[in-house]
Design a protein around this motif. Sequence first.
Motif, PDB file in Angstrom:
ATOM      1  N   MET A  50       0.834  -1.199   0.000  1.00 59.08           N
ATOM      2  CA  MET A  50       0.000   0.000   0.000  1.00 59.08           C
ATOM      3  C   MET A  50       0.872   1.254   0.000  1.00 59.08           C
ATOM      4  O   MET A  50       1.965   1.251   0.537  1.00 59.08           O
ATOM      5  CB  MET A  50      -0.930  -0.007   1.212  1.00 59.08           C
ATOM      6  N   ARG A  51       0.338   2.313  -0.598  1.00 59.48           N
ATOM      7  CA  ARG A  51       1.075   3.567  -0.689  1.00 59.48           C
ATOM      8  C   ARG A  51       0.264   4.678  -0.024  1.00 59.48           C
ATOM      9  O   ARG A  51      -0.963   4.604   0.065  1.00 59.48           O
ATOM     10  CB  ARG A  51       1.353   3.901  -2.157  1.00 59.48           C
ATOM     11  N   THR A  95      -4.398   8.026   8.807  1.00 58.59           N
ATOM     12  CA  THR A  95      -3.736   8.397  10.055  1.00 58.59           C
ATOM     13  C   THR A  95      -2.333   8.933   9.764  1.00 58.59           C
ATOM     14  O   THR A  95      -1.860   8.919   8.624  1.00 58.59           O
ATOM     15  CB  THR A  95      -3.653   7.193  11.006  1.00 58.59           C
ATOM     16  N   LYS A  96      -1.669   9.403  10.797  1.00 59.20           N
ATOM     17  CA  LYS A  96      -0.350  10.007  10.650  1.00 59.20           C
ATOM     18  C   LYS A  96       0.602   9.061   9.936  1.00 59.20           C
ATOM     19  O   LYS A  96       0.686   7.880  10.258  1.00 59.20           O
ATOM     20  CB  LYS A  96       0.204  10.361  12.030  1.00 59.20           C
ATOM     21  N   GLY A  97       1.322   9.595   8.957  1.00 61.26           N
ATOM     22  CA  GLY A  97       2.265   8.796   8.183  1.00 61.26           C
ATOM     23  C   GLY A  97       1.663   8.170   6.945  1.00 61.26           C
ATOM     24  O   GLY A  97       2.387   7.614   6.112  1.00 61.26           O
ATOM     25  N   GLU A  98       0.326   8.258   6.816  1.00 65.19           N
ATOM     26  CA  GLU A  98      -0.352   7.640   5.680  1.00 65.19           C
ATOM     27  C   GLU A  98      -0.753   8.645   4.611  1.00 65.19           C
ATOM     28  O   GLU A  98      -1.389   8.273   3.624  1.00 65.19           O
ATOM     29  CB  GLU A  98      -1.605   6.893   6.156  1.00 65.19           C
ATOM     30  N   TRP A  99      -0.371   9.902   4.791  1.00 64.13           N
ATOM     31  CA  TRP A  99      -0.800  10.918   3.832  1.00 64.13           C
ATOM     32  C   TRP A  99       0.147  12.115   3.861  1.00 64.13           C
ATOM     33  O   TRP A  99       0.853  12.338   4.836  1.00 64.13           O
ATOM     34  CB  TRP A  99      -2.219  11.388   4.153  1.00 64.13           C
ATOM     35  N   LEU A 100       0.118  12.860   2.752  1.00 58.98           N
ATOM     36  CA  LEU A 100       0.834  14.120   2.639  1.00 58.98           C
ATOM     37  C   LEU A 100      -0.149  15.167   2.154  1.00 58.98           C
ATOM     38  O   LEU A 100      -0.839  14.951   1.150  1.00 58.98           O
ATOM     39  CB  LEU A 100       1.995  14.008   1.645  1.00 58.98           C
ATOM     40  N   ASP A 146       6.501   8.327   0.951  1.00 64.97           N
ATOM     41  CA  ASP A 146       6.228   7.052   0.286  1.00 64.97           C
ATOM     42  C   ASP A 146       7.243   6.006   0.728  1.00 64.97           C
ATOM     43  O   ASP A 146       6.890   4.851   1.010  1.00 64.97           O
ATOM     44  CB  ASP A 146       6.294   7.265  -1.233  1.00 64.97           C
ATOM     45  N   ALA A 147       8.517   6.392   0.797  1.00 63.39           N
ATOM     46  CA  ALA A 147       9.556   5.458   1.218  1.00 63.39           C
ATOM     47  C   ALA A 147       9.360   5.038   2.673  1.00 63.39           C
ATOM     48  O   ALA A 147       9.488   3.857   3.007  1.00 63.39           O
ATOM     49  CB  ALA A 147      10.933   6.099   1.038  1.00 63.39           C
ATOM     50  N   ALA A 148       9.047   6.015   3.517  1.00 64.90           N
ATOM     51  CA  ALA A 148       8.844   5.689   4.936  1.00 64.90           C
ATOM     52  C   ALA A 148       7.642   4.781   5.130  1.00 64.90           C
ATOM     53  O   ALA A 148       7.672   3.856   5.946  1.00 64.90           O
ATOM     54  CB  ALA A 148       8.654   6.997   5.716  1.00 64.90           C
TER      55      ALA A 148
END
Length: 314
Positions: free
Chosen positions: A1-2, A187-192, A308-310
């Motif tokens: 998933m991205r 949630t946090k880390g799943e979006w920009l 995306d990398a994280a």
Amino acid sequence: MRPALLIHGPTASGKTQISLELAKRLGGEIVNADSMQVYRDLSVLTARPTDEEMKEAPHHLFGYKDAAERGSAGSWLRDARPIILDIQKRGNVPIIIGGTGLHLMALVDGLSEIPPIPEDSRQEVRKLFQQEGPLGAHRMLAETDPESAERLAPNDRQRVARALEVWYATGKTLSSYHENKTPPVLTKGEWLGIALTPPRQKLYGRIDSRFASMLIEGAMDEARALAARDLDPNLPAMKAHGMPWLLAYLRGEMKAELAAEYAKRDTRRYAKRQFTWIAHQFPFWPRIPSTEVDDRKRVIHALFKEIDAAYSNR
């Protein structure tokens, strides 16, 4: 998933163009988060992506509601949630674009589950505003929902009316509903999140020229079609930017030139409110003031590459 990419910006800021470029570069699918582009009856007047543009990348939640429906942030969130998750499960990037900040905020912060407001409650609030004016309505809000009254200015008619409608319809304060939100989709880390903030005067000029183009491309035909249906004038689609003035012209209440000028003015004012929303509600979202597509693409791609990398290494 991205992870998902959220792009917010005022009307006429070029969201459609940059979303298409990014969809090609990132392997993305575009999800509409504009409260007016959901209506199939308002293709031209809302600057919805054209059929040709929609062929360039998968598009979701554009033009899927009838003008007689009363859309809301809650109904949009229910429709968007499974689509976004499905895009991610297929390994693609959800590119969620729109000028309706509340929709984007609902994705990442959750949304208060407020029941639908019946029309008689809306009429009661409209009657209150007519009889007492904005100050009187705000005093009523202070008596019924002090927390909301303290947060809202008397001249913020739309939000004051919303809080009063909730009270009239449910007997509960809007503040109480805010205490119980749905869980966020992302949630946090799943979006920009990215905010497009072009120079205001340049944007206002684009708004004016775009509305002139809309008239040539068929905005008046859309207004005639809605007028022929004799819909409730308080429906969201009937309040699309420019629509009330075009309808006034069709009723013979003003000249076409004046209707167009008022429509442009209202749209510029709306853009100003969108800038304010970005400043207050999305203070930590990176801003991109450049109007050049290559500049925007380069900055967004660099920022997205990191998240995306994280996300893929979690």
